[in-house]
Design a protein around this motif. Sequence first.
Motif, PDB file in Angstrom:
ATOM      1  N   MET A 142      -5.790  -2.176   1.815  1.00  0.00           N
ATOM      2  CA  MET A 142      -5.775  -0.792   2.280  1.00  0.00           C
ATOM      3  C   MET A 142      -6.284  -0.634   3.713  1.00  0.00           C
ATOM      4  O   MET A 142      -5.642   0.005   4.530  1.00  0.00           O
ATOM      5  CB  MET A 142      -6.548   0.101   1.321  1.00  0.00           C
ATOM      6  CG  MET A 142      -5.806   0.238  -0.003  1.00  0.00           C
ATOM      7  SD  MET A 142      -6.613   1.336  -1.133  1.00  0.00           S
ATOM      8  CE  MET A 142      -6.087   2.899  -0.445  1.00  0.00           C
ATOM      9  N   ARG A 143      -7.449  -1.176   4.038  1.00  0.00           N
ATOM     10  CA  ARG A 143      -7.991  -1.008   5.392  1.00  0.00           C
ATOM     11  C   ARG A 143      -7.064  -1.640   6.422  1.00  0.00           C
ATOM     12  O   ARG A 143      -6.758  -1.007   7.431  1.00  0.00           O
ATOM     13  CB  ARG A 143      -9.405  -1.569   5.465  1.00  0.00           C
ATOM     14  CG  ARG A 143     -10.014  -1.558   6.871  1.00  0.00           C
ATOM     15  CD  ARG A 143      -9.946  -0.229   7.616  1.00  0.00           C
ATOM     16  NE  ARG A 143     -10.495   0.871   6.859  1.00  0.00           N
ATOM     17  CZ  ARG A 143     -10.338   2.155   7.187  1.00  0.00           C
ATOM     18  NH1 ARG A 143      -9.665   2.496   8.273  1.00  0.00           N
ATOM     19  NH2 ARG A 143     -10.850   3.106   6.455  1.00  0.00           N
ATOM     20  N   VAL A 196       0.837  -1.202   0.000  1.00  0.00           N
ATOM     21  CA  VAL A 196       0.000   0.000   0.000  1.00  0.00           C
ATOM     22  C   VAL A 196       0.871   1.251   0.000  1.00  0.00           C
ATOM     23  O   VAL A 196       0.654   2.179  -0.790  1.00  0.00           O
ATOM     24  CB  VAL A 196      -0.976  -0.004   1.205  1.00  0.00           C
ATOM     25  CG1 VAL A 196      -1.732   1.311   1.301  1.00  0.00           C
ATOM     26  CG2 VAL A 196      -1.947  -1.171   1.094  1.00  0.00           C
ATOM     27  N   ARG A 204      -6.593  -3.106  -3.082  1.00  0.00           N
ATOM     28  CA  ARG A 204      -7.784  -2.536  -2.445  1.00  0.00           C
ATOM     29  C   ARG A 204      -8.092  -3.283  -1.138  1.00  0.00           C
ATOM     30  O   ARG A 204      -8.412  -2.670  -0.127  1.00  0.00           O
ATOM     31  CB  ARG A 204      -8.958  -2.601  -3.404  1.00  0.00           C
ATOM     32  CG  ARG A 204     -10.202  -2.023  -2.825  1.00  0.00           C
ATOM     33  CD  ARG A 204     -11.361  -2.089  -3.811  1.00  0.00           C
ATOM     34  NE  ARG A 204     -12.097  -0.870  -3.612  1.00  0.00           N
ATOM     35  CZ  ARG A 204     -12.576  -0.105  -4.540  1.00  0.00           C
ATOM     36  NH1 ARG A 204     -12.425  -0.429  -5.790  1.00  0.00           N
ATOM     37  NH2 ARG A 204     -13.229   0.982  -4.248  1.00  0.00           N
ATOM     38  N   ARG A 223      -6.436   4.067  -9.694  1.00  0.00           N
ATOM     39  CA  ARG A 223      -7.478   3.054  -9.594  1.00  0.00           C
ATOM     40  C   ARG A 223      -6.919   1.920  -8.743  1.00  0.00           C
ATOM     41  O   ARG A 223      -5.930   1.294  -9.105  1.00  0.00           O
ATOM     42  CB  ARG A 223      -7.853   2.499 -10.975  1.00  0.00           C
ATOM     43  CG  ARG A 223      -8.384   3.538 -11.935  1.00  0.00           C
ATOM     44  CD  ARG A 223      -9.765   4.023 -11.516  1.00  0.00           C
ATOM     45  NE  ARG A 223     -10.274   5.026 -12.428  1.00  0.00           N
ATOM     46  CZ  ARG A 223     -10.140   6.341 -12.262  1.00  0.00           C
ATOM     47  NH1 ARG A 223      -9.509   6.826 -11.230  1.00  0.00           N
ATOM     48  NH2 ARG A 223     -10.650   7.184 -13.139  1.00  0.00           N
ATOM     49  N   ARG A 224      -7.547   1.688  -7.629  1.00  0.00           N
ATOM     50  CA  ARG A 224      -7.095   0.599  -6.760  1.00  0.00           C
ATOM     51  C   ARG A 224      -7.631  -0.713  -7.302  1.00  0.00           C
ATOM     52  O   ARG A 224      -8.807  -0.838  -7.576  1.00  0.00           O
ATOM     53  CB  ARG A 224      -7.592   0.833  -5.341  1.00  0.00           C
ATOM     54  CG  ARG A 224      -6.971   2.060  -4.745  1.00  0.00           C
ATOM     55  CD  ARG A 224      -7.606   2.376  -3.402  1.00  0.00           C
ATOM     56  NE  ARG A 224      -7.332   3.756  -3.102  1.00  0.00           N
ATOM     57  CZ  ARG A 224      -8.242   4.723  -3.102  1.00  0.00           C
ATOM     58  NH1 ARG A 224      -9.498   4.448  -3.367  1.00  0.00           N
ATOM     59  NH2 ARG A 224      -7.919   5.949  -2.831  1.00  0.00           N
ATOM     60  N   ARG A 225      -6.772  -1.672  -7.401  1.00  0.00           N
ATOM     61  CA  ARG A 225      -7.163  -2.958  -7.967  1.00  0.00           C
ATOM     62  C   ARG A 225      -7.199  -4.036  -6.887  1.00  0.00           C
ATOM     63  O   ARG A 225      -6.469  -3.968  -5.918  1.00  0.00           O
ATOM     64  CB  ARG A 225      -6.180  -3.340  -9.067  1.00  0.00           C
ATOM     65  CG  ARG A 225      -6.307  -2.415 -10.264  1.00  0.00           C
ATOM     66  CD  ARG A 225      -5.269  -2.768 -11.327  1.00  0.00           C
ATOM     67  NE  ARG A 225      -5.336  -1.868 -12.459  1.00  0.00           N
ATOM     68  CZ  ARG A 225      -4.760  -0.659 -12.492  1.00  0.00           C
ATOM     69  NH1 ARG A 225      -4.093  -0.208 -11.452  1.00  0.00           N
ATOM     70  NH2 ARG A 225      -4.865   0.101 -13.556  1.00  0.00           N
TER      71      ARG A 225
END
Length: 65
Positions: free
Chosen positions: A48-49, A22, A45, A39-41
Motif C-alpha cells: 500500500m505505501r 492495491v 498491506r 481487512r488488509r492482509r
Amino acid sequence: MTSKTAAADWALLRLPPAHRPVLEHAGQLYFHGSYSEERRRGALRAQMRPHVDHARRSWRPLSGP
C-alpha cells in the motif's frame, strides 16, 4: 464524464505490475464489498505505501495548479 470503472481500467493499464494489486483490491471493495468489512492482509498491506507513493509522484503533474 468517465465512469469510475473506465478510470480504474485506464489507471491499471498504466501502473507498473507491482502496483496493480492495491488498485485492483480497492476496485473489488468498491464494486463487490464493504469498506467496513475490509481487512488488509500481509502482502497487500506491504504494497500500500509504495503504491500511494508511486501514485503521488506519477499523477501530481496531471492535476491543475
